[in-house]
Design a protein around this motif. Structure first.
Motif, PDB file in Angstrom:
ATOM      1  N   GLY A 399       5.384  15.649   2.464  1.00 29.08           N
ATOM      2  CA  GLY A 399       5.493  15.584   3.922  1.00 29.08           C
ATOM      3  C   GLY A 399       5.091  16.870   4.608  1.00 29.08           C
ATOM      4  N   THR A 401       3.045  19.676   6.769  1.00 24.54           N
ATOM      5  CA  THR A 401       2.204  19.752   7.960  1.00 24.54           C
ATOM      6  C   THR A 401       1.266  20.955   7.884  1.00 24.54           C
ATOM      7  N   SER A 415       7.008   6.490   5.679  1.00 16.67           N
ATOM      8  CA  SER A 415       7.100   7.815   6.292  1.00 16.67           C
ATOM      9  C   SER A 415       5.850   8.106   7.121  1.00 16.67           C
ATOM     10  N   ALA A 416       5.964   9.070   8.032  1.00 19.36           N
ATOM     11  CA  ALA A 416       4.825   9.460   8.862  1.00 19.36           C
ATOM     12  C   ALA A 416       3.694  10.013   8.012  1.00 19.36           C
ATOM     13  N   GLY A 417       4.019  10.571   6.843  1.00 12.51           N
ATOM     14  CA  GLY A 417       3.005  11.096   5.948  1.00 12.51           C
ATOM     15  C   GLY A 417       2.236  10.026   5.197  1.00 12.51           C
ATOM     16  N   SER A 433      -3.993  12.185   9.540  1.00 15.30           N
ATOM     17  CA  SER A 433      -2.574  11.993   9.227  1.00 15.30           C
ATOM     18  C   SER A 433      -1.776  11.861  10.512  1.00 15.30           C
ATOM     19  N   LEU A 435       1.308  12.247  10.576  1.00 15.58           N
ATOM     20  CA  LEU A 435       2.326  13.292  10.458  1.00 15.58           C
ATOM     21  C   LEU A 435       1.828  14.626  10.996  1.00 15.58           C
ATOM     22  N   SER A 436       0.670  15.064  10.544  1.00 18.69           N
ATOM     23  CA  SER A 436       0.223  16.429  10.835  1.00 18.69           C
ATOM     24  C   SER A 436      -0.873  16.524  11.872  1.00 18.69           C
TER      25      SER A 436
END
Length: 472
Positions: A399, A401, A415-417, A433, A435-436
């Motif tokens: 996970g 960033t 998950s956001a990842g 991504s 997430l990032s």
């Protein structure tokens, strides 16, 4: 479905900005479309159509009929060039499972799994729950070589059984495939499918109906956090006197409970009477539904219909008031090869590893499943990328960033990842991504086999651009 009759001859800042732009583009597109129906042409006869499948530049529409009848189109509008899967014969096992069967197959369901197209079919007789669902597969729909794999599930004629007809297939965000089925008698059921064999991977769970209610033709899809169960109530096969209508309920689990049953498509809408047997095509970021209806302008002939589906407030609505099949700003669901613009090599799981933590690298394409990825539209502007070899998700390691964080595979857990934006850049895409906000990058701008894939700030470099090549 019970009587089947057609003619025998026949949240990062960058992610939010991207999503907002797509949403606005969709609004502009819809406002620009004239309020006219998409009128299909050619050989549109249909009853209980399977989800429409695509092979290369051609769409395939399977439907109830002798030998499993199907037609083709290159634009989803004009249909023709009919054929059948089995012709005038059928697999011998059906004669024992369903005495009295005469070759008229009902309500097929279709899906692509790995290197094959799988077609599920129903064998039954009118009014009986002595039925069976079988499956046949081929590597090509354009040039088919059908291989029958036998029975998937059977019912034996009891009033309290889930009638083994009306199979429908769906791939979840985590890459798993489920088959729903059932009609009247004991209602509707669902089970996971083994994607190597095409057979059931586990037991059947009852999810809705029962007590001989008028309910059949289930179809499950997922949008965001909800699973939506579409089904048909009423009676079919009586032309303009049919009482079919389409309902929908929802759940936070594919296994239910499905609640808050709502009306989706009424029994009559203009010339369209008795709609039924929903399937969903996710194309270019849009949701389209396929179904049949009885044509009030053509003596109640059963025909194929395609409508657009949108979600608002957690519920779907459909309309046939749009003029063409247009892009909604996304990419079509399907199985893809991701080829680097820089090196010409493809994303793969190193050494075809199936374990959690298997590394994503680039390599010369050799056609292995570990080099192919299911792109699954989550309905939120984000996509799952599931490796076809391992059935695990593309994942930002731990996970992170940070620029340079490794890209690997892991069991999907939402998950956001494990969520990705696919941004078109000319004829290629950047894979970002959620997430990032960083994009997939060939580390060190390498052109070597085995070079690592990491996340990095977007630079516009060719080592961050990918061709998405659909696999058929």
């Amino acid at each position: 479905m019970q009587c089947k009759t057609i003619p025998r001859s026949l949240c990062t800042r960058s992610a939010l900005i991207t999503y907002s732009r797509r949403l606005w583009a969709l609004v502009v597109l819809l406002l620009a479309l004239p309020a006219s129906a998409l009128d299909l042409t050619g050989m549109t006869n249909s009853h209980d159509p399977a989800t429409i499948m695509k092979d290369g530049d051609t769409y395939f529409h399977f439907t109830t009929g002798n030998g499993i009848w199907y037609s083709r189109s290159t634009d989803l509008v004009n249909w023709g060039n009919p054929s059948t899967v089995f012709g005038d014969s059928w697999p011998n096992w059906i004669n024992d499972a369903v005495p009295g069967f005469e070759g008229h197959f009902w309500a097929p369901g279709a899906i692509q799994m790995g290197d094959y197209y799988y077609l599920y079919y129903s064998a039954s007789t009118f009014g009986s729950s002595r039925s069976a669902i079988g499956v046949v597969r081929t590597q090509s729909l354009k040039n088919p070589n059908w291989e029958d794999l036998g029975m998937v599930v059977q019912s034996y004629g009891g009033n309290d059984e889930i009638n083994a007809i009306d199979a429908a297939l769906f791939r979840d965000h985590d890459g798993k495939v489920y088959m729903s089925y059932g009609s009247w008698f004991s209602g509707l059921g669902v089970a996971e499918v083994n994607q190597s064999t095409g057979k059931l991977a586990g037991s059947v769970t009852h999810i809705f109906g029962g007590g001989h209610q008028s309910i059949e033709a289930p179809y499950i899809t997922r949008n965001g956090d909800y699973y939506y169960l579409f089904f048909t109530r009423g009676k079919c096969c009586e032309g303009l006197d049919s009482t079919y209508r389409v309902q929908v309920a929802r759940s936070t689990s594919v296994f239910g409970p499905y609640t808050e049953e709502r009306n989706l498509i009424p029994n009559q809408d203009g010339k369209r009477v008795g709609p039924g047997h929903i399937g969903i095509i996710k194309q270019d970021g849009c949701n389209y539904t396929s179904m049949h209806y009885y044509d009030g302008n053509d003596n109640g002939a059963a025909k194929l219909d395609i409508q657009r589906m949108t979600f608002s407030g957690g519920w779907p609505t459909v309309t046939h008031h749009f003029s063409d099949i247009s892009s909604c700003g996304g990419v079509s669901e399907g199985l893809y090869q991701f080829q680097s613009q820089h090196s010409g090599k493809s994303l793969e799981i190193a050494n075809a590893d199936t374990a959690n933590g298997g590394n994503v690298v680039q390599y010369d394409f050799n056609g292995g499943l570990h080099q192919k990825w299911y792109v699954i539209d989550q309905g939120t502007g984000q996509y799952s990328l599931i490796n076809a070899g391992s059935l695990k998700s593309m994942d930002v390691w731990e996970g992170s960033t940070e620029a340079g964080a490794n890209i690997a595979q892991w069991d999907y857990w939402g998950s956001a990842g494990q969520k990705w934006l696919i941004n078109r850049v000319g004829g290629n895409v950047e894979v970002e991504s959620f997430l990032s906000g960083m994009v997939l990058d060939v580390y060190g701008v390498s052109s070597s086999n085995g070079a690592n894939i990491v996340q990095w700030n977007s630079t516009g470099g060719a080592n961050q651009r990918w061709s998405m090549i659909r696999q058929y």
